[in-house]
Design a protein around this motif. Sequence first.
Motif, PDB file in Angstrom:
ATOM      1  N   ARG A  62       0.825  -1.207   0.000  1.00 13.88           N
ATOM      2  CA  ARG A  62       0.000   0.000   0.000  1.00 13.88           C
ATOM      3  C   ARG A  62       0.866   1.268   0.000  1.00 13.88           C
ATOM      4  NH1 ARG A  62      -2.645   2.165   4.865  1.00 13.88           N
ATOM      5  NH2 ARG A  62      -4.622   3.206   4.398  1.00 13.88           N
ATOM      6  N   GLN A  63       1.968   1.251   0.731  1.00  9.90           N
ATOM      7  CA  GLN A  63       2.848   2.415   0.759  1.00  9.90           C
ATOM      8  C   GLN A  63       3.491   2.645  -0.608  1.00  9.90           C
ATOM      9  OE1 GLN A  63       3.010   4.646   3.226  1.00  9.90           O
ATOM     10  NE2 GLN A  63       1.424   3.374   4.174  1.00  9.90           N
ATOM     11  N   LEU A  64       3.868   1.565  -1.291  1.00  6.86           N
ATOM     12  CA  LEU A  64       4.404   1.693  -2.644  1.00  6.86           C
ATOM     13  C   LEU A  64       3.351   2.277  -3.585  1.00  6.86           C
ATOM     14  CD1 LEU A  64       6.299  -1.712  -2.930  1.00  6.86           C
ATOM     15  CD2 LEU A  64       7.347   0.555  -2.822  1.00  6.86           C
ATOM     16  N   MET A  65       2.100   1.827  -3.434  1.00  4.53           N
ATOM     17  CA  MET A  65       1.013   2.333  -4.265  1.00  4.53           C
ATOM     18  C   MET A  65       0.815   3.824  -4.037  1.00  4.53           C
ATOM     19  SD  MET A  65      -2.532   3.164  -4.137  1.00  4.53           S
ATOM     20  CE  MET A  65      -3.322   2.198  -2.849  1.00  4.53           C
ATOM     21  N   PHE A  66       0.871   4.273  -2.787  1.00  3.85           N
ATOM     22  CA  PHE A  66       0.697   5.689  -2.490  1.00  3.85           C
ATOM     23  C   PHE A  66       1.770   6.522  -3.188  1.00  3.85           C
ATOM     24  CE2 PHE A  66      -1.450   4.877   1.905  1.00  3.85           C
ATOM     25  CZ  PHE A  66      -2.634   4.574   1.258  1.00  3.85           C
ATOM     26  N   ARG A  67       3.014   6.065  -3.132  1.00  7.49           N
ATOM     27  CA  ARG A  67       4.104   6.826  -3.758  1.00  7.49           C
ATOM     28  C   ARG A  67       3.935   6.875  -5.277  1.00  7.49           C
ATOM     29  NH1 ARG A  67       7.325   3.979   0.059  1.00  7.49           N
ATOM     30  NH2 ARG A  67       8.255   2.638  -1.543  1.00  7.49           N
ATOM     31  N   PHE A  68       3.445   5.787  -5.846  1.00  9.96           N
ATOM     32  CA  PHE A  68       3.254   5.731  -7.289  1.00  9.96           C
ATOM     33  C   PHE A  68       2.173   6.694  -7.752  1.00  9.96           C
ATOM     34  CE2 PHE A  68       0.643   3.876 -10.702  1.00  9.96           C
ATOM     35  CZ  PHE A  68       1.557   3.921 -11.731  1.00  9.96           C
ATOM     36  N   LEU A  69       1.045   6.690  -7.068  1.00  6.47           N
ATOM     37  CA  LEU A  69      -0.078   7.480  -7.563  1.00  6.47           C
ATOM     38  C   LEU A  69       0.166   8.974  -7.441  1.00  6.47           C
ATOM     39  CD1 LEU A  69      -1.984   8.707  -5.050  1.00  6.47           C
ATOM     40  CD2 LEU A  69      -2.577   6.302  -4.845  1.00  6.47           C
ATOM     41  N   ASP A  70       1.113   9.380  -6.604  1.00  9.63           N
ATOM     42  CA  ASP A  70       1.444  10.801  -6.507  1.00  9.63           C
ATOM     43  C   ASP A  70       1.976  11.357  -7.823  1.00  9.63           C
ATOM     44  OD1 ASP A  70       0.610  11.356  -3.973  1.00  9.63           O
ATOM     45  OD2 ASP A  70       2.584  11.206  -3.033  1.00  9.63           O
ATOM     46  N   ALA A  82     -18.405  -5.111 -19.245  1.00  8.73           N
ATOM     47  CA  ALA A  82     -18.612  -3.905 -18.446  1.00  8.73           C
ATOM     48  C   ALA A  82     -17.642  -3.906 -17.274  1.00  8.73           C
ATOM     49  CB  ALA A  82     -20.051  -3.835 -17.941  1.00  8.73           C
ATOM     50  N   SER A  83     -17.427  -2.701 -16.742  1.00 11.16           N
ATOM     51  CA  SER A  83     -16.503  -2.543 -15.626  1.00 11.16           C
ATOM     52  C   SER A  83     -17.123  -1.624 -14.578  1.00 11.16           C
ATOM     53  CB  SER A  83     -15.181  -1.931 -16.112  1.00 11.16           C
ATOM     54  OG  SER A  83     -14.323  -1.633 -15.023  1.00 11.16           O
ATOM     55  N   VAL A  84     -16.922  -1.991 -13.323  1.00 13.79           N
ATOM     56  CA  VAL A  84     -17.330  -1.143 -12.204  1.00 13.79           C
ATOM     57  C   VAL A  84     -16.059  -0.518 -11.645  1.00 13.79           C
ATOM     58  CG1 VAL A  84     -18.463  -1.065  -9.966  1.00 13.79           C
ATOM     59  CG2 VAL A  84     -19.270  -2.672 -11.710  1.00 13.79           C
ATOM     60  N   GLU A  85     -15.920   0.776 -11.830  1.00 10.68           N
ATOM     61  CA  GLU A  85     -14.688   1.463 -11.432  1.00 10.68           C
ATOM     62  C   GLU A  85     -14.849   2.073 -10.042  1.00 10.68           C
ATOM     63  OE1 GLU A  85     -10.751   2.697 -11.581  1.00 10.68           O
ATOM     64  OE2 GLU A  85     -11.844   1.279 -12.855  1.00 10.68           O
ATOM     65  N   PHE A  86     -14.131   1.499  -9.089  1.00 11.25           N
ATOM     66  CA  PHE A  86     -14.096   1.950  -7.700  1.00 11.25           C
ATOM     67  C   PHE A  86     -13.066   3.078  -7.657  1.00 11.25           C
ATOM     68  CE2 PHE A  86     -13.261   1.588  -3.146  1.00 11.25           C
ATOM     69  CZ  PHE A  86     -14.428   1.094  -2.600  1.00 11.25           C
ATOM     70  N   HIS A  87     -13.559   4.304  -7.873  1.00 12.04           N
ATOM     71  CA  HIS A  87     -12.699   5.429  -8.264  1.00 12.04           C
ATOM     72  C   HIS A  87     -12.447   6.375  -7.090  1.00 12.04           C
ATOM     73  CE1 HIS A  87     -11.088   8.812 -10.381  1.00 12.04           C
ATOM     74  NE2 HIS A  87     -12.166   9.546 -10.162  1.00 12.04           N
ATOM     75  N   TYR A  88     -11.227   6.329  -6.559  1.00 19.04           N
ATOM     76  CA  TYR A  88     -10.943   7.171  -5.393  1.00 19.04           C
ATOM     77  C   TYR A  88      -9.818   8.181  -5.597  1.00 19.04           C
ATOM     78  CZ  TYR A  88      -7.530   3.372  -4.395  1.00 19.04           C
ATOM     79  OH  TYR A  88      -6.539   2.424  -4.464  1.00 19.04           O
ATOM     80  N   LEU A  89      -9.279   8.296  -6.799  1.00 21.11           N
ATOM     81  CA  LEU A  89      -8.209   9.261  -7.055  1.00 21.11           C
ATOM     82  C   LEU A  89      -8.837  10.565  -7.566  1.00 21.11           C
ATOM     83  CD1 LEU A  89      -5.138   9.553  -7.027  1.00 21.11           C
ATOM     84  CD2 LEU A  89      -5.116   8.763  -9.395  1.00 21.11           C
ATOM     85  N   HIS A  90      -9.269  11.408  -6.634  1.00 26.55           N
ATOM     86  CA  HIS A  90     -10.080  12.576  -6.995  1.00 26.55           C
ATOM     87  C   HIS A  90      -9.285  13.857  -7.200  1.00 26.55           C
ATOM     88  CE1 HIS A  90     -13.671  10.291  -6.203  1.00 26.55           C
ATOM     89  NE2 HIS A  90     -13.360  10.110  -4.931  1.00 26.55           N
ATOM     90  N   HIS A  91      -8.202  14.072  -6.444  1.00 27.96           N
ATOM     91  CA  HIS A  91      -7.582  15.393  -6.348  1.00 27.96           C
ATOM     92  C   HIS A  91      -6.154  15.417  -6.873  1.00 27.96           C
ATOM     93  CE1 HIS A  91     -11.129  16.240  -4.093  1.00 27.96           C
ATOM     94  NE2 HIS A  91     -10.761  15.536  -3.036  1.00 27.96           N
ATOM     95  N   GLN A 132     -10.888   9.536   6.301  1.00 26.98           N
ATOM     96  CA  GLN A 132      -9.941   9.499   7.413  1.00 26.98           C
ATOM     97  C   GLN A 132      -8.916   8.392   7.202  1.00 26.98           C
ATOM     98  OE1 GLN A 132     -12.838   8.861  10.521  1.00 26.98           O
ATOM     99  NE2 GLN A 132     -12.922   6.649  10.196  1.00 26.98           N
ATOM    100  N   GLY A 133      -7.827   8.491   7.970  1.00 28.35           N
ATOM    101  CA  GLY A 133      -6.741   7.545   7.814  1.00 28.35           C
ATOM    102  C   GLY A 133      -6.903   6.270   8.610  1.00 28.35           C
ATOM    103  N   GLY A 134      -7.912   6.180   9.437  1.00 30.88           N
ATOM    104  CA  GLY A 134      -8.147   4.986  10.240  1.00 30.88           C
ATOM    105  C   GLY A 134      -9.412   5.130  11.051  1.00 30.88           C
ATOM    106  N   VAL A 135      -9.801   4.051  11.729  1.00 31.95           N
ATOM    107  CA  VAL A 135     -11.036   4.069  12.502  1.00 31.95           C
ATOM    108  C   VAL A 135     -10.983   5.092  13.629  1.00 31.95           C
ATOM    109  CG1 VAL A 135     -12.645   2.632  13.829  1.00 31.95           C
ATOM    110  CG2 VAL A 135     -11.395   1.638  11.932  1.00 31.95           C
ATOM    111  N   ALA A 180       0.181  11.242   3.818  1.00 34.22           N
ATOM    112  CA  ALA A 180       0.670  11.904   2.604  1.00 34.22           C
ATOM    113  C   ALA A 180       0.193  11.196   1.337  1.00 34.22           C
ATOM    114  CB  ALA A 180       2.193  11.970   2.641  1.00 34.22           C
ATOM    115  N   GLY A 181       0.172   9.887   1.351  1.00 32.80           N
ATOM    116  CA  GLY A 181      -0.233   9.161   0.160  1.00 32.80           C
ATOM    117  C   GLY A 181      -1.726   9.093  -0.061  1.00 32.80           C
ATOM    118  N   GLN A 182      -2.508   9.545   0.916  1.00 34.06           N
ATOM    119  CA  GLN A 182      -3.962   9.412   0.837  1.00 34.06           C
ATOM    120  C   GLN A 182      -4.687  10.715   0.519  1.00 34.06           C
ATOM    121  OE1 GLN A 182      -4.042   8.007   4.938  1.00 34.06           O
ATOM    122  NE2 GLN A 182      -4.873   6.044   4.259  1.00 34.06           N
TER     123      GLN A 182
END
Length: 449
Positions: free
Chosen positions: A78-86, A111-120, A157-160, A167-169
């Motif tokens: 997940r941390q690698l993914m965060f750095r990549f998407l930046d 068809a595809s259901v896109e769970f799309h969270y890269l907004h900003h 939020q970053g957790g419960v 930073a990556g979120q």
Amino acid sequence: MTTLHAKHVLLPDGWADDVTLTLSDGRISSLTGEAADMSVDILLPAPTNLHSHAFQRAMAGLTERRGADKTDSFWSWRQLMFRFLDQLTPEDVQAITAQVQMEMLEAGYAASVEFHYLHHQPDGAAYDDPAEMSARICAAADQTGIGLTLLPVLYQQGGVDGRALGAGQIRFGNDMDSYMTVMQAAGHLIANMPADARLGVAPHSLRAVTPDALKHLQAFQGPIHMHLAEQMAEVDEVEAAYGARPVTWALEHLDIDARWCLIHCTQMTDKETRGLAQTGAVAGLCPITESSLGDGIFNGVIWGEAAGKWGIGSDSNILISLNEELRTLEYSQRLMTHNRAVMATANKSTGRVLFDGTGQGGAQAAGRACGDIKVGQWADLLALNGDATDFIGRQGDSILDTWIFAGTDAKVSDVWAAGRHVVKHGQHIARPEIAEKYRAAMMRLRNVM
């Protein structure tokens, strides 16, 4: 209007020979035995890919190393993914998404259901158009012709415990007001797409949204998707904060019904499995990604005994292969139970159960009238090449068993998405242009990955 003859076709009540379909306005308008514009060998209802994070396709193959820590896990990935998407620009996201959707279509998904969270933007600032990134997903779908259900994701939020996003979120983050702005703009986008496009909501997970937000979003009259009980650490975090395991808490506090698709659910007790199955919700299974991330194995035997519904998603898109997802699902059950043909029933072979399940569950999860070849449904169709040597002497359900357990997606010859003939002779009709834009994006990203 298009007429399509199939030598062998899988209908809701079983296999039939020499059937001609009439396709009108994207739907199946009749089933006859008349002559047709074109003919195919084996015709199936094309499933929906119910869970995709398209941008992660560009990370494929980059996360198979580890450092000194011998317990590399989902959380380090997940941390690698965060750095990549930046590093991703809107243009990158559109190019990557088009490549992903093209590969889905060539694999047999309609068809595809896109769970799309890269907004900003990378610093968390909104784009001038709050739905800029959603527009890129829609533009890719316009180019590829795939059926789209768009799920803008709420990530608060970053957790419960309510801690701030890391930073990556921050590219994901919205409060409820800004999220509803994104949803409104996304709704306008969907309204201007082909009639089979759909919009849904996606509270990311129990970790990332508040209980109040969940109560608000569950009033949405359409698809509701959420990650649930994927990782053991997630289970522990939710249980420590809420006093109950994720599935138990969701069953006690949410109005879960057929609108819901709960993604992964790889960490459930037997009681939770039965309880969630009985709600009518779809379990969104992503066997290749769940294997890659070490998530665990879905409790498919008990889920099936409770008549639970399920479908398939490609999630991280490290490998987009419909038949391998289904094969991996069944093989995971065999490894867990030490039996064979675990998903089969007394009346249907393993391949038939797998194929029927993913078609019907995917349709429900996407809010899409598909999953069967019958009058009134969207013409989401998948043709297999009957001349393939693997199919010699195969009839009925043995066709599906052979394709899923002894074949590859190369057997796919043609795909229609709501009547749009987008794959011909095994290749997407716009492959050169889509692949070239993806190649250019990857060449740029190679300097920052």
